[in-house]
Enzyme design. Structure first.
Site, PDB file in Angstrom:
ATOM      1  N   ASP A 190       0.804  -1.216   0.000  1.00  0.00           N
ATOM      2  CA  ASP A 190       0.000   0.000   0.000  1.00  0.00           C
ATOM      3  C   ASP A 190       0.837   1.266   0.000  1.00  0.00           C
ATOM      4  O   ASP A 190       1.962   1.308   0.481  1.00  0.00           O
ATOM      5  CB  ASP A 190      -0.969   0.013   1.175  1.00  0.00           C
ATOM      6  N   GLU A 245      -0.542  -2.251   5.210  1.00  0.00           N
ATOM      7  CA  GLU A 245       0.383  -2.177   6.337  1.00  0.00           C
ATOM      8  C   GLU A 245       0.315  -0.820   7.017  1.00  0.00           C
ATOM      9  O   GLU A 245       0.454  -0.720   8.240  1.00  0.00           O
ATOM     10  CB  GLU A 245       1.820  -2.457   5.868  1.00  0.00           C
TER      11      GLU A 245
END
Length: 430
Positions: free
Chosen positions: A98, A156
């Site tokens: 991400d 994350e």
């Protein structure tokens, strides 16, 4: 991960083939142009947590092409590739996918094309390096035995991606075999070509909280008819800074940061609520519990001192555990790194107050973890800033709109490190 070190080790049968890393890594030069193109493409197209559909699709496509058994859609966008190659340990390599809600300010020709989003933490490097390592390890399977898992994790940055994959049945539903070891790396504002490591607790636990203070609103000209939540929350912001200074022992580490304060919309109206967001970072579970309790105590006390009718509401926005490196795994993988890169490329690093959720993947499996830092900044710029004592001023950190690692040798080193670490934990062929 819990605040105590894991003690498990990965069993490898037979003597290691010292030539295996060189043989497996030999094709890297021929693959580097493709990896650079992949990295630049990922950097141009950042995706936020649980929205990494494009990145996940590319990871799945490449893993399938390398012969992995691929599972997609784990916790929405997670991807896992499994390569079974005879008897031996199960090794999990993890990369997070991400990006961040940051507007890029790098001036690069491959800068983000998505307004307000950027790979400001280097997860595009992580994805690229893992795909490169997965490719080399698949092509070089004659040099090792065991099972390799290439795991691409969403979200994350918000601390929920690893937990979501576990809750989706990553291990319990046998989406992947339970690993014997978990390995991961993170690009950092260190000189490219360096690897930094930290034994034991290496990254802090982090708890992000939103505290809503409730008052009684009214006209700004008649404060006596109100209970002012702004004053209440402002007093809390000041007082909460005393927690680390006066309630945490000097030998322990803790950080309490208030990053957001919102109340009211106009100058002449006292609102009925004020919302404060803060982050807490600790390395010890006892300290963590004490700090969180102190924050709650102070919030309630300030509300009571103001005569509020309601106690504050506290919501946990995200929570990361302490990241703990296994001593045996670190030592043995570092021996492999030293053999491959030379001792001068490795150095011990102090625990970082940043946070990670990779440790959950190890804890859930009952497996040891080794998580290291990969240098990503221009080596000469890093050396100059270090010599001048200006690292904090001259080298952008992760999450900065200027944080873009140099392509070479960052990608090369990252692929080599993951590949070598995996080979160190896998069994020798035959």
């Amino acid at each position: 991960m819990s605040d105590s070190d894991t003690t498990g080790t990965t069993a490898n049968a037979g003597p290691r083939d010292s030539s295996a890393p060189a043989a497996v890594l030999a094709p890297l030069d021929d693959r580097l142009a493709d990896l650079v193109a992949l990295y630049e493409d990922l950097h141009r197209h950042p995706e936020l947590g649980f929205q990494e559909t494009r990145t996940a699709a590319e990871a799945a496509r490449r893993l399938t092409g390398c012969g992995y058994d691929v599972t997609t859609g784990i916790a929405g966008t997670g991807v896992a590739g499994v390569l079974r190659n005879g008897p031996g340990p199960v090794v999990l390599l993890r990369a997070d996918m991400d990006a961040l809600p940051v507007t890029e300010n790098s001036g690069l020709d491959y800068a983000s094309t998505v307004p307000g989003r950027m790979h400001a933490c280097g997860h595009d490097v992580h994805v690229t390096c893992l795909l490169g390592a997965a490719d080399l390890l698949a092509a070089g399977r004659d040099h090792w035995s065991g099972t390799l898992i290439a795991l691409f994790q969403p979200a994350e940055e918000v601390g929920s991606g690893a937990r979501a994959m576990i809750d989706a049945g990553l291990y319990s539903k046998s989406l992947v075999p339970t690993p014997d070891v978990v390995l991961a790396q993170h690009v950092a504002p260190l000189g490219a070509g360096l690897i930094a490591y930290c034994p034991g607790p290496c990254m802090a636990a982090a708890d992000s909280l939103e505290i809503t203070f409730h008052g009684t609103g009214g006209h700004g000209s008649r404060p006596e008819t109100t209970i002012d939540p702004i004053l209440m929350a402002a007093s809390f912001v000041q007082r909460v800074q005393s927690v680390v200074a006066r309630e945490v022992a000097p030998k322990d580490q803790a950080v309490v940061t208030v990053g957001s304060f919102h109340a009211g919309d106009t100058a002449n109206v006292i609102p009925d609520r004020a919302v404060v967001r803060l982050s807490v970072r600790t390395f010890d579970e006892t300290v963590r519990t004490a700090v969180l309790a102190a924050i709650d105590r102070i919030a309630r006390a300030e509300a009571a001192a103001s005569g509020a009718d309601r106690t504050p509401d506290t919501e946990v926005l995200d929570s990361f555990p302490v990241t703990v490196n296994d001593a045996t795994t670190l030592r043995e993988v570092n021996a492999q790194f030293t053999e491959l890169f030379g001792e001068q490329r490795l150095f011990a690093y102090e625990p970082a107050t940043g946070s990670e959720d990779a440790g959950l993947l190890a804890t859930a499996a009952g497996a040891p973890l080794y998580y290291w830092w990969l240098g990503g900044w221009d080596p000469e710029e890093f050396r100059t800033a270090l010599a001048a004592g200006r690292l904090a001023q001259d080298i952008p950190s992760n999450h900065s709109p200027h944080f873009v690692p140099v392509v070479r040798p960052t990608l090369t080193m990252g692929v080599e490190a993951l590949t070598a670490a995996a080979l160190n934990r896998l069994a020798p062929a035959g």
